[in-house]
Design an enzyme around this catalytic site. Structure first.
Site, PDB file in Angstrom:
ATOM      1  N   ARG A 118       0.437 -10.066  -7.218  1.00 24.78           N
ATOM      2  CA  ARG A 118       1.437  -9.474  -8.112  1.00 24.78           C
ATOM      3  C   ARG A 118       1.632  -8.024  -7.715  1.00 24.78           C
ATOM      4  O   ARG A 118       0.980  -7.545  -6.796  1.00 24.78           O
ATOM      5  CB  ARG A 118       0.979  -9.581  -9.570  1.00 24.78           C
ATOM      6  CG  ARG A 118      -0.254  -8.751  -9.890  1.00 24.78           C
ATOM      7  CD  ARG A 118      -0.588  -8.808 -11.372  1.00 24.78           C
ATOM      8  NE  ARG A 118      -1.724  -7.946 -11.668  1.00 24.78           N
ATOM      9  CZ  ARG A 118      -2.340  -7.892 -12.831  1.00 24.78           C
ATOM     10  NH1 ARG A 118      -1.942  -8.688 -13.828  1.00 24.78           N
ATOM     11  NH2 ARG A 118      -3.343  -7.083 -13.044  1.00 24.78           N
ATOM     12  N   CYS A 122       8.317  -2.244  -3.834  1.00 21.35           N
ATOM     13  CA  CYS A 122       8.461  -0.838  -3.475  1.00 21.35           C
ATOM     14  C   CYS A 122       9.333  -0.194  -4.548  1.00 21.35           C
ATOM     15  O   CYS A 122      10.480  -0.604  -4.734  1.00 21.35           O
ATOM     16  CB  CYS A 122       9.139  -0.726  -2.105  1.00 21.35           C
ATOM     17  SG  CYS A 122       9.810   0.923  -1.806  1.00 21.35           S
ATOM     18  N   GLU A 157       1.690  -1.979 -16.319  1.00 15.08           N
ATOM     19  CA  GLU A 157       0.722  -1.106 -15.653  1.00 15.08           C
ATOM     20  C   GLU A 157       1.288  -0.465 -14.380  1.00 15.08           C
ATOM     21  O   GLU A 157       0.802  -0.704 -13.265  1.00 15.08           O
ATOM     22  CB  GLU A 157      -0.561  -1.885 -15.340  1.00 15.08           C
ATOM     23  CG  GLU A 157      -1.270  -2.372 -16.588  1.00 15.08           C
ATOM     24  CD  GLU A 157      -2.661  -2.922 -16.330  1.00 15.08           C
ATOM     25  OE1 GLU A 157      -2.903  -3.434 -15.229  1.00 15.08           O
ATOM     26  OE2 GLU A 157      -3.493  -2.848 -17.237  1.00 15.08           O
ATOM     27  N   CYS A 164       6.812   3.001   2.855  1.00 18.18           N
ATOM     28  CA  CYS A 164       7.815   2.485   3.798  1.00 18.18           C
ATOM     29  C   CYS A 164       8.901   3.521   4.098  1.00 18.18           C
ATOM     30  O   CYS A 164       8.904   4.609   3.538  1.00 18.18           O
ATOM     31  CB  CYS A 164       8.447   1.211   3.233  1.00 18.18           C
ATOM     32  SG  CYS A 164       9.612   1.534   1.895  1.00 18.18           S
ATOM     33  N   GLU A 310      -3.919  -3.939 -24.461  1.00 20.00           N
ATOM     34  CA  GLU A 310      -4.819  -4.950 -23.881  1.00 20.00           C
ATOM     35  C   GLU A 310      -6.252  -4.475 -23.994  1.00 20.00           C
ATOM     36  O   GLU A 310      -6.564  -3.318 -23.697  1.00 20.00           O
ATOM     37  CB  GLU A 310      -4.523  -5.162 -22.390  1.00 20.00           C
ATOM     38  CG  GLU A 310      -3.187  -5.776 -22.082  1.00 20.00           C
ATOM     39  CD  GLU A 310      -3.016  -5.978 -20.571  1.00 20.00           C
ATOM     40  OE1 GLU A 310      -4.028  -6.107 -19.864  1.00 20.00           O
ATOM     41  OE2 GLU A 310      -1.867  -5.959 -20.116  1.00 20.00           O
ATOM     42  N   GLU A 358      -6.991 -15.189 -12.748  1.00 15.79           N
ATOM     43  CA  GLU A 358      -7.707 -14.677 -13.923  1.00 15.79           C
ATOM     44  C   GLU A 358      -8.290 -15.787 -14.789  1.00 15.79           C
ATOM     45  O   GLU A 358      -8.475 -15.613 -15.993  1.00 15.79           O
ATOM     46  CB  GLU A 358      -6.779 -13.752 -14.718  1.00 15.79           C
ATOM     47  CG  GLU A 358      -6.501 -12.500 -13.909  1.00 15.79           C
ATOM     48  CD  GLU A 358      -5.611 -11.476 -14.583  1.00 15.79           C
ATOM     49  OE1 GLU A 358      -5.804 -10.281 -14.324  1.00 15.79           O
ATOM     50  OE2 GLU A 358      -4.712 -11.891 -15.341  1.00 15.79           O
ATOM     51  N   HIS A 361     -11.313 -14.866 -16.911  1.00 16.49           N
ATOM     52  CA  HIS A 361     -11.187 -13.676 -17.760  1.00 16.49           C
ATOM     53  C   HIS A 361     -11.231 -14.130 -19.218  1.00 16.49           C
ATOM     54  O   HIS A 361     -10.636 -15.131 -19.586  1.00 16.49           O
ATOM     55  CB  HIS A 361      -9.847 -12.997 -17.459  1.00 16.49           C
ATOM     56  CG  HIS A 361      -9.704 -11.624 -18.044  1.00 16.49           C
ATOM     57  ND1 HIS A 361      -9.567 -11.395 -19.392  1.00 16.49           N
ATOM     58  CD2 HIS A 361      -9.662 -10.404 -17.448  1.00 16.49           C
ATOM     59  CE1 HIS A 361      -9.439 -10.090 -19.601  1.00 16.49           C
ATOM     60  NE2 HIS A 361      -9.496  -9.468 -18.436  1.00 16.49           N
TER      61      HIS A 361
HETATM   62  C1  GLA Z   1      -4.409  -5.773 -16.831  1.00 15.79           C
HETATM   63  C2  GLA Z   1      -3.111  -6.530 -16.754  1.00 15.79           C
HETATM   64  C3  GLA Z   1      -3.217  -7.933 -17.255  1.00 15.79           C
HETATM   65  C4  GLA Z   1      -4.488  -8.584 -16.794  1.00 15.79           C
HETATM   66  C5  GLA Z   1      -5.652  -7.745 -17.253  1.00 15.79           C
HETATM   67  C6  GLA Z   1      -6.994  -8.338 -16.889  1.00 15.79           C
HETATM   68  O1  GLA Z   1      -4.592  -5.058 -17.966  1.00 15.79           O
HETATM   69  O2  GLA Z   1      -2.068  -5.867 -17.408  1.00 15.79           O
HETATM   70  O3  GLA Z   1      -2.104  -8.646 -16.760  1.00 15.79           O
HETATM   71  O4  GLA Z   1      -4.491  -8.671 -15.404  1.00 15.79           O
HETATM   72  O5  GLA Z   1      -5.576  -6.505 -16.631  1.00 15.79           O
HETATM   73  O6  GLA Z   1      -8.035  -7.543 -17.368  1.00 15.79           O
END
Ligand code: GLA
Length: 710
Positions: A118, A122, A157, A164, A310, A358, A361
């Site tokens: 993911r 750019c 995030e 480039c 999160e 993940e 997780h």
């Molecule tokens: C980040 C991302 C999420 C996920 C979590 C895992 O905060 O925004 O998509 O990947 O990490 O901890």
């Protein structure tokens, strides 16, 4: 005029928000119905949808499949669950990189990073931007009027960096805006050094992999540019959303002290500050680090409530060895965020993934299903948050400001300096810790902040400082403020050029001291220092002793032993400076080696105020003693006078939160009769906190706990 949007837009009528990332595209539709039933039972009232849905919505270039998302939003809406709808632009589908490889990011060695993960875009790519804005436009048009839509979540995030040729072109444009002409750029970058002079804009490139150390100002400008390039893209998406839904707040999720993005310049561009934060169960400093991060989020929103977008209910999967969270731990962490100004407590993610990177997780519904210890805790936590509705929107009263700056961080941590052991976030945390331990709330602020309202301002490190910001710090002290400045501050200007003369040149007058050499200390040996017991301090200890004692919250005996008593020794490490007084009193001096007898800590009366300078890195107990002394100088006290070790105390509105991060059951004396909002029980005289327990005490009568405003 846009209405003033903020967390209240979401919490009015809902109370605190509780929920998480919801990725229904990973599940068949039968599961969605069960999800929504479980969400209702857990008190979930906000979910983030669509963060990684680009390929699902646009399976091939230009196609649109919104049917599934319509059904998801309808289902959530009919259950009364608000939707934080994400623009899906953090993870473009493979077709974008396949057909337009120029949208893929290039690292500093010139290697393209591919799809299959993911974040592969750019920020300066016109094709990426065009495709991203097209899908954002259609998403906004489609859901602008949907009743479940409550919040926009732009991207995810932000932090992508690309080296480039398109990024290089955008960098040049950015540099032209900043510097005007090539002569000015050559001057700013100091290109007479190592024959780096540029004679044509086309020669200028990002700091790509090179044989040896790269021009530090080129790198500093590059970091500024990268943050701004991402911001430009964020703003383009945001403007589309705002144009269609002026009454819906917009956010993007930050990542605490995340180096690549200057959040001070971003925060004003969103309606709500939100953060992703994953305390490490293996890190003993996690509670303080987390508190610091939460205070940063509150500071970014200028004191307004923020959203914990999160966090994790249990172990994550991206550290090499992922310790789990013991029962009660995620609740403790969640309530810590509430105490420090969060009005929303969300998790990554609602249901644990079966496949993908993940799959191991933690989530709110684990693989083992809802009939589990973990989900029972999730449900109980969601329910109990309703008891805390009265704190929604309430401020965290503070009297101490701590200055932190991204450009200074970038510049400080450039290669080729006296020591790479003096780092900005570590230095910040070490100065933050003693205040946290004493139940003193701190606002994180940028150097340009208005400081006059704070009795105490702490500058753990400000290696890079502009003239105006240095003058403001000086004026703050002259006007009656108490200032503490940590080592290696005031060293370079905004071009990262060393300010010549004795250091710290722009703060020399206010500190009443100046230095001429930086002397990093051998790693294996602490440096002995000694409190001098100076005249002013002795006088103060006589008159202010009681107050000082009142601040001996965590290590009373130790603190007393280190209460700046003349002759008592403490250890420092890593960094020392050869500094001379120019009017300041030496509060501590080095006790050994070539620096023996030279000042290590100085205190200077300047105008109506007091300025302190710390020319080394004192051990925690000594920094604690200093913090206690500064609080006395500034007349600031902690929210409770007597805190057992491991107990965090913070007031929000009129509610005092006590959080036990320690491993022992403790008794915390409380001065007023109160009611615990979480249990509904009265508390008089003291509260008993088992490990990981939390009390949320509302006093029955005024005054408030430790009311700093009284
Ligand atoms: C980040 C991302 C999420 C996920 C979590 C895992 O905060 O925004 O998509 O990947 O990490 O901890």
């Amino acid at each position: 005029m846009r209405p003033q949007l903020g967390m209240h837009t979401l919490t009015d009528g809902r109370g605190l928000l509780f929920g998480g990332d919801y990725n229904p595209e990973q599940w068949p539709e039968e599961v969605w119905a069960e999800d929504v039933e479980l969400m209702k039972a857990a008190g979930v009232n906000l979910v983030t949808v669509g963060v990684f849905s680009w390929a699902r919505i646009e399976p091939e270039p230009g196609a649109r499949d919104f049917g599934w998302l319509d059904r998801v939003l309808d289902l959530l809406g009919s259950a009364g669950i608000a939707v934080d709808l994400a623009t899906p632009t953090a993870s473009p589908p493979p077709w974008l990189g396949h057909r337009w490889p120029e949208t893929l990011p290039v690292d500093e060695s010139g290697h393209r990073l591919w799809y299959g993960s993911r974040n592969q875009f750019c920020p300066s790519s016109p094709v990426y931007r065009e495709r991203a804005l097209a899908i954002v436009t259609d998403l906004a048009d489609r859901y602008a009027a949907h009743p479940a839509l409550a919040l926009w979540h732009v991207g995810n995030e932000y932090g992508q960096i690309c080296h480039c040729d398109e990024s290089a072109a955008a960098f040049r444009t950015w540099l032209q805006d900043r510097h005007g002409d090539l002569d000015a750029l050559n001057e700013a970058w100091g290109t007479t050094f190592w024959s780096q002079r540029y004679s044509d804009w086309a020669e200028i490139i990002p700091p790509r992999r090179a044989p040896y150390m790269i021009n530090p100002t080129q790198r500093l400008d590059w970091q500024r540019f990268c943050s701004d390039a991402l911001l430009a893209h964020y703003r383009a998406e945001r403007d589309i959303l705002r144009g269609r839904t002026p009454g819906t707040p917009v956010t993007t999720n930050f990542m605490g002290l995340f180096k690549p993005v200057d959040y001070w310049s971003w925060a004003g561009e969103e309606d709500i500050v939100s953060n992703d934060w994953y305390p490490d169960p293996a890190d003993p400093l996690s509670p303080a680090r987390t508190a610091l991060t939460h205070d940063l989020m509150r500071g970014l929103g200028q004191g307004r409530p923020w959203l914990l977008m999160e966090q994790a209910t249990n172990g994550v999967n991206w550290r090499p060895h992922n310790l789990p969270k013991p029962p009660g731990q995620f609740r403790l962490e969640s309530l810590q965020a509430v105490a420090r100004g969060a009005d929303g407590l969300c998790y990554f993610q609602w249901r644990a993934s079966r496949f993908g990177a993940e799959r191991f997780h933690a989530a709110m519904v684990p693989h083992a299903g809802p009939d589990t210890r973990l989900h029972a805790e999730v449900r109980a936590h969601g329910q109990e948050l309703r008891q805390l509705a009265p704190v929604a929107g309430e401020p965290v009263p503070t009297q101490v400001a701590m200055v932190f700056d991204w450009a200074s961080w970038w510049a400080l941590e450039e290669r080729g300096r006296p020591s790479d052991r003096l780092n900005a976030p570590d230095q910040l945390l070490s100065y933050y810790l003693p205040f946290w331990e004493r139940g003193v709330s701190v606002d994180l602020v940028p150097p340009s902040a208005e400081l006059s309202g704070y009795p105490l301002v702490v500058v753990p490190n400000l290696y890079l400082v502009g003239d105006q910001d240095a003058a403001a710090l000086t004026a703050y002290v002259h006007g009656g403020g108490v200032l503490m400045v940590g080592p290696f501050s005031g060293i370079v200007d905004p071009r990262a050029h060393v300010r010549t003369g004795r250091f710290p040149a722009p703060l020399r007058e206010v500190l009443g001291a100046s230095g001429e050499e930086w002397l990093p200390a051998p790693e294996d040996r602490p440096v002995r220092c000694r409190w001098t017991g100076g005249t002013e301090l002795a006088a103060h200890t006589r008159t202010g002793g009681a107050e000082l004692a009142a601040h001996a919250l965590t290590g009373g005996a130790e603190l007393a032993a280190h209460a700046l008593t003349g002759g008592a020794e403490f250890a420092a490490h890593t960094w020392t400076e050869l500094v001379a007084t120019e009017g300041a009193e030496a509060v501590a001096e080095f006790a050994e080696g070539d620096l023996a007898g030279h000042p290590a800590v100085l205190r200077h009366r300047a105008g109506q105020g007091v300025a302190w300078y710390v020319a080394t890195m004192p051990e925690p107990v000594a920094l604690g003693a200093l913090a206690g002394r500064l609080l006395a100088d500034a007349g600031v006290r902690g929210v409770l006078p007597d805190l057992p070790p491991g107990v965090e105390a913070v007031r929000r509105g009129d509610v005092l939160f006590l959080l036990n991060h320690g491993t022992a059951t403790v008794r915390v004396p409380i001065p007023h009769a109160a009611d615990d909002l979480l249990t509904g029980s009265p508390a008089t005289g003291h509260v008993t906190l088992t490990p990981r327990a939390v009390a949320a005490l509302r006093p029955r009568v005024q005054p408030h706990f430790g009311d700093p405003l009284a």
